[in-house]
Design a protein around this motif. Structure first.
Motif: not given
Length: 124
Positions: A43, A46-47, A50, A64, A66-71, A105
């Motif tokens: 997380w 990713i932050r 971003k 931009k 556009n991914a998240n921590a679970f990916q 992403h």
């Protein structure tokens, strides 16, 4: 020794020497804590990505992410599994895979009011 190596030693190596493997509740708590630690690290990564891409403009386009921590966490498990199965050979391609995942992403968004790379010199 880096921060992550020290953290790994404290959380896993020294804990394994102390803990009793016959207690399933303790094993479950340690497994959940390790998963949450990895999720928190993903997380935070990713932050940072971003934030970094949000403040980058290339030729009038803002990037931009556009991914998240679970990916990221899922890919880390997959990459670790493949590295173990191939006895470390897959690790040679990990930097390329990580870069491909990052670029996959990212998307470009136009920034309005930007002069598209034109340089203006003003005399004061």
């Amino acid at each position: 020794m880096s921060f992550y190596n020290t953290l790994y030693r404290i959380l896993f190596l020294e804990l394994v020497l102390i803990m009793d493997f016959k207690n399933p509740i303790l094993l479950a708590v340690i497994a959940v804590a390790a998963f949450l630690l990895l999720l928190g690290l993903a997380w935070a990564t990713i932050r940072f990505m971003k934030w970094d891409t949000k403040h980058t403009i290339i030729s009038g386009n803002r990037i931009k992410f556009n991914a998240n921590a679970f990916q990221l966490l899922g890919n880390c498990f997959k990459w670790t599994f493949l590295t173990i199965i191939t006895v470390g050979i897959y690790a040679l391609w990990l930097p390329i895979k990580v870069r491909k995942w990052k670029v996959k992403h990212m998307e470009l968004q136009p920034v309005y009011g930007y002069d598209y790379g034109q340089v203006h010199f003003y005399n004061y």
